[in-house]
Enzyme design. Structure first.
Site, short mmCIF file in Angstrom:
data_model
loop_
_atom_site.label_atom_id
_atom_site.label_comp_id
_atom_site.label_asym_id
_atom_site.label_seq_id
_atom_site.Cartn_x
_atom_site.Cartn_y
_atom_site.Cartn_z
N GLY A 1 0.83 -1.21 0.00
CA GLY A 1 0.00 0.00 0.00
C GLY A 1 0.86 1.25 0.00
N ARG B 1 -3.86 8.01 2.96
CA ARG B 1 -2.51 7.51 2.66
C ARG B 1 -1.92 8.17 1.41
NH1 ARG B 1 -3.50 1.23 0.51
NH2 ARG B 1 -3.65 1.82 -1.68
N ASP C 1 0.64 2.07 8.42
CA ASP C 1 0.16 1.26 9.55
C ASP C 1 1.10 1.29 10.75
OD1 ASP C 1 -2.13 0.48 8.21
OD2 ASP C 1 -1.16 -1.25 7.29
N TYR D 1 -8.55 5.88 0.90
CA TYR D 1 -7.27 6.22 0.26
C TYR D 1 -6.80 7.64 0.57
CZ TYR D 1 -6.98 2.04 -2.75
OH TYR D 1 -6.84 0.77 -3.23
N GLU E 1 -11.01 0.25 11.22
CA GLU E 1 -11.69 -0.70 10.35
C GLU E 1 -11.59 -2.14 10.89
OE1 GLU E 1 -9.84 -1.24 6.49
OE2 GLU E 1 -7.83 -1.19 7.33
#
Lengths: 407, 407
Positions: free
Chosen positions: B13, B297, B141, B294, B244
Site C-alpha cells: 500500500g 494515505r 500502519d 485512500y 476498520e
C-alpha cells in the site's frame, strides 16, 4: 444620537470560509464609528432566541484575526427556521433585538437562512422596528440564486478535486494486481456542483475521475456497469465520483435502496457503498470507497485563496450595504470577466433567494451524462485558484474557538 | 571495473511520502561515481518480472525533484509476493537482474515486501550472484518491526488528526439542533496506530475525539452505547474514531456483520457505518460518517515535514548501506531523544522484519479502552511536527507522473 449595535449569526451547514466572512464584517465594523457593540448570535437564531449572544469586543483581538482561517462555524450554527405564523418566535426575537439595541442584523447562510432573514426583515417593517437586515451568502452546495457562485463552494471544490487526484494516482499505482475501482461520494443532494468539481483533478493529470454520477441524471444500473467495464478495459482502472443525491428512474434515492442488518432492522446506506456493491457483484472487481462527508466542508487546512478572499469581501460589503441604509438584500458576487478572472459585488432581494435554487446548467453536462465538459471547467477553475494555509501549533492548525455555552 | 546498476522499486500500500524516499535514494545515487544506471521497477516485482524497468537518467531532472512532494507510488506498486518454492519466479527475476547488470536492489515497502526482499537476498547468496539488497521502510500502519516508527505513518497521522479536528468543530457547531454524532473510520486492520492518531486533534482544542474504537479491544455493543450516551450528555455531542479492524468477542470483524440488499444479496459493510447504525437504532441520534479511505494515505497536500525529511533520509541511508557492502537489512529510525526530538538511523535484518509485527503497546491504551493516554501522545506528537506543501499549478498540486506502460 445613540449609535446602534450589530448582531451577526451563522446558520445552516458550515463551510471552510464562513468565518472568513465573519472576519470581514467584524474587522471592518470595529473601525466604524457608526457602530457601538458587535454581538455574535450563538447557534444562529436558535441561540439568539434564548438570549445567547457574545459581545465580540470582550474577546481578545487576536481571536478576530484567527477567524479568517478557522473553518466551520466559530459561533455555532442551527437548522431552525421561523415559520410565518410563529408570532411567539418573532415577538421573542424582537424583544432580544430591542434589549440589545440591535440596529443591524446579518445572517450568514444558505437558502433557508435567507428565507429566515427575509421574514425578519418583513416583520421589522410590520412592527415599525428600525432594522437593517442583510444576508451574507454561504454554502458548499453552490445553489444560491442571484450570485455567480457562493463562498464556500470554491474551497470544497478544491478539497474534492485534490482528494480525487490523490486517490486516483493511488488507484493507478495499485491497479496492476490489486484495486481497480475507486469511488468517492460527495455531498450535494439536489445539484451536481460538488460531484462535478472532482473533474478539476484532471487539470494537471489524466488519471480520473473517469465517471461522475450527477443527481441531474437518472442512475441506470446496466448502462453504468457497461461504462465502468469500458473504462477499466481502456485504463486498467476506473475512478468514480458519486453524488449522494443520485436517483433511480423511480425517483427513489440510490442511497435509500436500503438494506437490513443481521437483526432484520432496516438501515441507512450511502450512495457510494451501494454503487460499490453493484460493481463488486456484477463485475467482481476490487473496489475502495471514500466518503469525505464533513471533511469536505470543514477543510480549513487547504482552502481556495480566491474563495477565502471573496468570503472576507462579502462580509465587508454586507456592512457597507447596511450602513448605507439598505435592508432585505443578500450580497452577491458577479463575474465580470473570466480571463483575467474579475468580480464585482452586488445585491439581490432576500425573497428572490429564498424562493429560487440555482441548479447546474444542462450545458455543463457531458453528452453521455457521466461527467462535465469544458464549459464547467471554465466556470469552476478560477474558483479554486490559490492556496491559503492556517497557522499551526504542535503540528495541528491553531484555529480559534469561542465559548458556545454548551450543555 | 564495470560499475553496477541500481534497481529501486515500490511495493504494498502507498503512503504520502514513499516517493520522498525514492527522491532521497535517487538524488544521492545520481551524484555517486560508483553507480552507473538507476532503474525504477514499474509495479514492484510484478512489473520487474515482465521486464518493465524505467531508466531514471532518461527522465528530466525536474521530475526527480518533484518526486520529493508527490504522494502515492510514482512507479506503481504491487501486492505480489514470491513464495519460497517459486523457482520459476526467482529464475526470471535474476535473469532480469543479470540483463540489466543490477548490483543493488532496493525494495521500498512494508512487512510483506521485506519478506520478498529477504528471499531475494537469500536467493542471490544461494546462486552466488553479487547483489546488495536493502529494504526501505514504508507503511502508514506503523507496524514494522525494528524501527521506532515507519515513514508514512507521521503524515497519515497528521492528516487524520487534522480531519478529526475539523470534523469535530463542525459537529460541535451543528450540535444544538442537528447532528450529535460524528464517526470517522480509519485504516489499520490489526493495530490501532492510525485510529489512535486522531487523538492528536486534541493538542490545540478539546472537541474530540471523545471515543476511539481500537482493534486491540473487543467491541462490546452495550458498553459502547452507554459510553456514547454519557459523552453526549456531557458534551452535547460526541465524535468517534473507528478502526476498520474492530471485532466482536466472537472474533468476527464488525465490518463483516454484513447485510443484505433489497434483492437479498449479501453485501460488504464497513465498520464506521455499522457503528453508526447501532447508534441510530439504539439512541435515535443523528449521525454523520466519514470514511477517508485512500485519502489518508495519499494526502500529499498536507504531509508532516518531519515524516517527509525522515523518508528522504532513509532513502539516502539505504544507498550508503548498500555501497558499504551491506546486504539483507532494512533501514531503521531510532529515537534517541524525545525533547528535543532526535533520531539516528540504523539497520535491522530483513528476516526479523519479515517475521514480526510491531503492535501498539498496551501501556498506550486508556484505562477504559476507549482511547489512548499521554504516553501515546508523547510518542506520536513529534512525528506530525511541521508542514510541507507541494507546488501548485492552476489550483491543483503539480505532482510528477511517470509512464507505467498501463494497459
Amino acid at each position: 444620537m445613540k449609535s446602534k449595535n450589530i448582531l451577526y449569526a451563522q446558520s445552516g451547514g458550515v463551510t471552510s470560509v464562513i468565518n472568513a466572512s465573519a472576519y470581514g464584517l467584524i474587522s471592518k465594523a470595529l473601525k466604524s464609528e457608526e457602530i457601538n457593540k458587535i454581538y455574535a448570535g450563538i447557534y444562529g437564531i436558535s441561540g439568539i432566541l434564548e438570549g445567547n449572544l457574545l459581545d465580540i469586543k470582550e474577546e481578545p483581538i487576536e481571536k478576530i484575526h484567527a477567524l479568517s482561517y478557522t473553518p466551520s462555524s466559530a459561533f455555532g450554527s442551527c437548522r431552525r427556521r421561523l415559520k410565518d405564523d410563529d408570532n411567539e418566535g418573532f415577538n421573542r426575537l424582537f424583544q432580544i433585538f430591542d434589549e440589545y439595541n440591535v440596529g443591524y442584523f446579518f445572517y450568514n447562510g444558505g437558502n433557508d437562512s435567507m428565507d429566515t432573514a427575509h421574514k425578519i426583515d418583513q416583520y421589522a417593517i410590520k412592527i415599525g422596528y428600525d432594522l437593517k437586515v442583510i444576508g451574507i451568502p454561504k454554502t458548499i452546495d453552490n445553489d444560491l440564486y442571484g450570485t455567480d457562485h457562493s463562498p464556500g463552494y470554491g474551497s470544497a471544490a478544491k478539497y474534492l478535486a485534490i482528494s480525487m487526484l490523490e486517490s486516483s494516482i493511488d488507484t493507478r499505482s495499485m491497479s496492476k494486481d490489486s484495486t481497480k475501482i475507486f469511488i468517492m461520494e460527495t455531498m450535494g443532494r439536489h445539484a451536481g456542483w460538488l460531484a462535478a468539481s472532482t473533474s478539476l483533478a484532471k487539470l494537471n493529470a489524466d488519471f480520473g475521475p473517469h465517471i461522475i454520477l450527477l443527481p441531474e441524471r437518472i442512475f441506470d444500473e446496466d448502462n453504468f456497469v457497461n461504462k465502468v467495464k469500458y473504462e477499466v478495459e481502456k485504463n486498467g482502472y476506473c475512478t468514480i465520483a458519486v453524488s449522494e443525491g443520485i436517483r433511480y428512474k423511480s425517483g427513489s434515492f440510490v442511497s435509500d435502496m436500503g438494506y437490513t442488518d443481521s437483526f432484520g432492522n432496516r438501515q441507512l446506506g450511502d450512495a457510494g457503498r451501494v454503487v460499490a456493491n453493484i460493481i463488486l457483484t456484477r463485475l467482481g472487481l476490487k473496489v475502495h470507497v471514500a466518503v469525505p462527508d464533513y471533511l469536505q466542508r470543514s477543510s480549513g487546512h487547504i482552502v481556495s485563496k480566491t474563495d477565502r478572499e471573496e468570503a472576507i469581501k462579502v462580509g465587508e460589503v454586507a456592512l457597507d450595504l447596511a450602513l448605507s441604509g439598505i435592508s432585505g438584500f443578500m450580497v452577491t458576487i458577479n463575474r465580470v470577466s473570466n480571463e483575467p478572472y474579475q468580480v464585482q459585488y452586488g445585491k439581490v432581494p432576500l425573497f428572490e433567494v429564498a424562493n429560487n435554487t440555482k441548479y447546474m446548467p444542462e450545458e455543463f453536462i457531458a453528452d453521455d451524462g457521466y461527467g462535465v465538459n469544458d464549459k464547467f471547467i471554465k466556470y469552476a477553475k478560477p474558483l479554486i485558484f490559490g492556496e491559503s494555509y492556517p497557522d499551526y501549533k504542535d503540528g495541528i492548525p491553531d484555529y480559534v474557538y469561542f465559548p458556545l455555552n454548551e450543555k
